[in-house]
Scaffold this motif. Structure first.
Motif, short mmCIF file in Angstrom:
data_model
loop_
_atom_site.label_atom_id
_atom_site.label_comp_id
_atom_site.label_asym_id
_atom_site.label_seq_id
_atom_site.Cartn_x
_atom_site.Cartn_y
_atom_site.Cartn_z
N THR A 1 -2.79 2.62 -4.05
CA THR A 1 -2.33 3.97 -3.51
C THR A 1 -3.31 4.54 -2.56
N VAL A 2 -3.09 5.41 -1.88
CA VAL A 2 -3.91 6.27 -0.88
C VAL A 2 -3.34 7.44 -0.78
N PHE A 3 -4.12 8.44 -1.04
CA PHE A 3 -3.98 10.09 -1.00
C PHE A 3 -3.98 10.11 0.44
N ASP B 1 -1.60 12.82 3.66
CA ASP B 1 -0.61 13.70 3.93
C ASP B 1 -0.03 12.92 5.52
N LEU B 2 0.97 12.46 5.20
CA LEU B 2 1.71 11.66 6.54
C LEU B 2 2.01 12.67 7.78
N ARG B 3 1.99 13.92 7.49
CA ARG B 3 2.10 15.02 8.53
C ARG B 3 0.75 15.10 9.54
N VAL B 4 -0.26 14.70 8.81
CA VAL B 4 -1.52 14.93 9.61
C VAL B 4 -2.08 13.64 10.36
N ASP B 5 -2.54 13.96 11.54
CA ASP B 5 -3.10 12.93 12.37
C ASP B 5 -4.36 12.17 11.46
N GLY B 6 -4.42 10.76 11.49
CA GLY B 6 -5.13 10.09 11.02
C GLY B 6 -4.97 9.60 9.52
N TRP B 7 -3.59 9.81 9.38
CA TRP B 7 -3.27 9.19 7.75
C TRP B 7 -3.23 7.72 7.78
N LEU B 8 -3.16 7.14 9.03
CA LEU B 8 -3.22 5.57 8.88
C LEU B 8 -4.59 4.95 8.76
N ASP B 9 -5.54 5.77 9.11
CA ASP B 9 -7.13 5.34 9.02
C ASP B 9 -7.48 5.29 7.56
N GLU B 10 -6.66 6.15 6.83
CA GLU B 10 -7.02 6.09 5.38
C GLU B 10 -6.67 4.91 4.58
N LEU B 11 -5.67 4.22 5.03
CA LEU B 11 -5.03 3.05 4.35
C LEU B 11 -5.80 1.95 4.28
N GLY B 12 -6.74 1.68 5.37
CA GLY B 12 -7.72 0.61 5.15
C GLY B 12 -6.89 -0.74 5.25
N LEU B 13 -6.07 -0.94 6.15
CA LEU B 13 -5.28 -2.13 6.43
C LEU B 13 -6.10 -3.19 6.98
N VAL C 1 0.94 -0.97 0.02
CA VAL C 1 -0.02 0.15 -0.06
C VAL C 1 0.87 1.20 0.07
N GLY C 2 0.76 2.03 -0.73
CA GLY C 2 1.61 3.41 -1.00
C GLY C 2 0.65 4.32 -0.71
N VAL C 3 1.40 5.24 0.01
CA VAL C 3 0.70 6.61 0.52
C VAL C 3 1.43 7.74 0.16
N ASP C 4 0.89 8.82 -0.40
CA ASP C 4 1.51 10.04 -0.67
C ASP C 4 0.23 11.04 -0.95
N ALA C 5 0.91 12.47 -0.63
CA ALA C 5 0.10 13.38 -0.82
C ALA C 5 0.22 14.20 -2.08
N ASP C 6 0.80 13.54 -3.15
CA ASP C 6 0.73 14.21 -4.55
C ASP C 6 0.07 13.40 -5.46
N PRO C 7 -0.91 13.81 -5.95
CA PRO C 7 -1.96 13.14 -6.84
C PRO C 7 -1.18 12.96 -8.26
#
Length: 254
Positions: free
Chosen positions: A97-99, A101-113, A74-80
């Motif tokens: 991939t998942v859009f 921002d790793l600097r913002v709280d809650g990014w892990l929840d967006e991954l749907g692991l 699973v790749g995460v990034d803030a650049d579309p």
């Protein structure tokens, strides 16, 4: 005739990305190889679940997918724009991939692991983070990794105030190696992005960027910060395992 943005064209732009990255990292392929070696040595299974932090156009993920045929990433990034290239070139039942921002709280929840990851990996991405969000990121990784899981970061990492001459030496060694390999003849970061902005097939992805990722760093972490943050977060061991010039790999073992 305008080229269509398909998988082949995405790979063309990613190939150009790889070459411009070598302008700054003459040992980039060895860095990828070492990261793969670490996963092979310590992941503990043939089908690891890997999270690629700051995945960009998927260059590290592509190599890991080839090396580990049963892995899922699973790749995460803030650049579309970069995510769009990665999706076209690598999208499959083993890579998504998942859009976020790793600097913002809650990014892990967006991954749907669906399960605890076996490794968080990153290359040439986390240096855009200030110390506070980096510490938070490493803490999140430590919390979710299974016992024995890995945090692996390859990047330009520095001694900071305790070693200014060592840092200048490290940069000089990288520059000398790049010059010996003819890096001065390669396309650089600015030239790659200038070409992207003029490419008709990328116009939609360029519009999605809306100014792009903010790259200002005011409180840059040192290599010692990475190690200290990992140990404070609960990694049983942490430290650098590879270096050439200012290019290093740091590993945390949960």
């Amino acid at each position: 005739m305008t080229a269509a943005l398909d998988a082949e064209r995405a790979r063309y732009w990613i190939d150009r990305w790889d070459r411009q990255q070598e302008y700054y990292m003459p040992d980039r392929e060895q860095r990828f190889e070492v990261i793969g070696d670490i996963v092979a040595e310590l992941a503990g299974r043939d089908d690891p679940l890997i999270v690629d932090l700051g995945v960009g156009p998927g260059t590290l993920s592509a190599r890991l997918l080839r090396r580990f045929p049963e892995a899922s990433i699973v790749g995460v990034d803030a650049d579309p724009l970069l995510l769009g290239l990665a999706d076209l070139a690598l999208g499959s039942d083993r890579f998504r991939t998942v859009f976020a921002d790793l600097r913002v709280d809650g990014w892990l929840d967006e991954l749907g692991l669906e399960r605890a990851p076996d490794a968080f990996v990153s290359t040439t991405a986390l240096h855009w983070m200030n110390r506070k969000p980096l510490r938070a990121l490493i803490g999140v990784c430590a919390d979710v990794l299974r016992p024995g899981g890995l945090f692996i970061d390859g990047d330009h990492l520095y001694e900071g105030p305790v070693g200014p001459r060592l840092d200048e030496l490290a940069k000089a060694l990288t520059t000398r190696r790049a010059q010996r390999r003819g890096a001065q003849e390669l396309e650089d970061w600015a030239a790659w992005w200038a070409a992207v902005e003029q490419a008709p097939e990328l116009a939609d992805l360029v519009r999605r960027r809306d100014g792009g990722f903010e790259h200002t760093v005011r409180d840059r972490p040192t290599v010692h910060d990475y190690v200290a943050f990992a140990r404070a977060a609960g990694f049983s061991e942490a430290g650098p395992v590879w270096q050439y010039g200012d290019d290093r790999i740091v590993v945390g073992i949960r």
